[in-house]
Design an enzyme around this catalytic site. Structure first.
Site: not given
Lengths: 237, 181
Positions: A104, A143, A153, A156, A158
């Protein structure tokens, strides 16, 4: 004054609980007391209107200052409907995600994967009269996280959505089909009902796919519906 | 009928949709730029977890009526604020007026608070009321809460002019009353 028509209560199996032992961050953050149920009033059935004039749309996450982000370019499109299948018009949809390497653009993310100077990973779009939305991005990477040994995870994106009423407010995550990490993810698995869980997984869609350009995925989202039938709902705005 | 999509946590990186200016509902270049009248107030507080530790990665959103108690007027009653390292949030807004309740009831002036965070698979919703407001005595939501816990929804004035404070305790001693809406 006529009482406002409230929103239906969800079947608990179709929504995650607050206390999920397998998801460590819930341990000290879930209330121990049951929430107090309140009938819906104007406060819950009204909600903010987001004008694109003040909340500028940003539908292309795949480039920054004219330079292309690294990764597999994708188009994500779908409809925002209520539980009665009616389109939610003018809904503000915010999205955020990791880059193709699974990192991120956020100071809190210290995963040893490269940042991409051409990818911020945030967007904002509005639904049209039929509830349709669409944005272009790159497929995010998986990640690691420290919830349990060797925890990763699943891939995905959000989502944050505002419906007509504040009681419809929803934050969720869109997953990708065939991801082997879904079977190990306590966040995805937190919703008991398997069908409800699987509706968090987007579908590959050849009609959304653009030749020589980008793969397409469809992700439809359902917000809470009203307690009454549409015919009794003339006073809604 | 298809059931509503399942909620999922906002996680620790929601700040990608944080625009700190949204915490100031009266910002000069925002949707309330042309709105006049009403009492300017500051709403602040700390979010803490079951161990009393500050929740430093929460997203707090507010939704409120205008000073006349309307939701459909010109005032845009929405704000978003991330908590800081001490778990603190801070909004600048106008004090809402009383809002019609169900039947012939009147709701005391209030602001809805929603908390999203890592570890919260769906938002927690509560309300902020204002201490000393006569209408609090008959507010239907406050009346639905056992008296000993009502205070967790009632903001107090601080020493700063126009500033009100309400702390949010997610779990344990003094746990905030959250609402199932």
């Amino acid at each position: 004054m006529t009482d406002p028509i409230g929103y239906r209560r969800p079947d608990p199996a179709t929504q995650p609980p607050y206390d999920v032992p397998a998801y460590g961050s819930t341990h000290h953050r879930h209330p121990k007391q049951a929430p107090v149920r309140v009938p819906h009033t104007l406060t819950e059935v009204s909600g903010p209107r987001f004008s694109p004039a003040w909340y500028a749309p940003h539908a292309d996450l795949s480039t920054l200052n004219g330079k292309a982000a690294l990764g597999e370019r994708i188009i994500v499109a779908g409809r925002v409907l209520d539980e009665d299948g009616r389109p939610v018009r003018g809904a503000m949809v915010e999205v955020w995600q990791a880059n193709a390497a699974g990192r991120y653009h956020h100071p809190g993310d210290q995963h040893d994967a490269p940042l991409d100077p051409n990818f911020l990973g945030r967007g904002r779009v509005f639904t049209d009269e039929e509830g349709n939305y669409r944005f272009t991005t790159i497929r995010p990477g998986a990640y690691p996280w420290r919830n349990h040994p060797n925890a990763w995870r699943p891939v995905h994106i959000h989502y944050s959505l505002f419906g007509a009423g504040f009681a419809q407010r929803l934050i969720t995550q869109m997953y990708f089909p065939g991801d082997p990490l879904l079977a190990y993810d306590p966040i995805f698995l937190s919703t008991a009902d398997e069908a409800a869980r699987n509706r968090l997984i987007a579908r590959f869609d050849l009609d959304i796919t653009e030749p020589e350009w980008a793969l397409g995925y469809r992700f439809d989202i359902v917000l809470r519906g009203r307690e009454a039938t549409p015919f009794e709902n003339d006073g809604a705005h | 009928m298809t059931a509503a999509t399942a909620s999922q946590t906002a996680g620790p990186y929601w700040h990608l949709i944080d625009f700190p200016e949204w915490a100031d509902l009266l910002r000069a270049d925002g949707p309330n730029a042309g709105v006049t009248g009403g009492e300017r107030i500051v709403l602040t507080g700390r979010v803490t977890d079951g161990q009393g530790a500050p929740v430093a990665d929460a997203m707090v959103e507010i939704w409120q009526a205008d000073p006349e108690g309307r939701y459909d007027g010109a005032f845009h009653g929405f704000g978003r604020c991330g908590t800081d390292a001490d778990g603190m949030f801070r909004f600048v807004t106008l004090k809402p007026g009383p809002v019609p309740g169900r039947g012939n009831q009147t709701q005391a002036p209030h602001v809805v608070l929603s908390i999203f965070a890592r570890g919260l698979l769906k938002q927690l919703v509560t309300r902020l009321y204002f201490a000393g407001e006569a209408l609090n005595e008959n507010d239907p939501v406050l009346q639905a809460i056992e008296p000993a816990r009502r205070g967790t929804l009632i903001a107090r004035r601080t020493a700063a002019p126009g500033e009100w404070r309400l702390d949010i305790r997610l779990q344990g001693e003094g746990e905030t009353v959250f609402l199932d809406v």
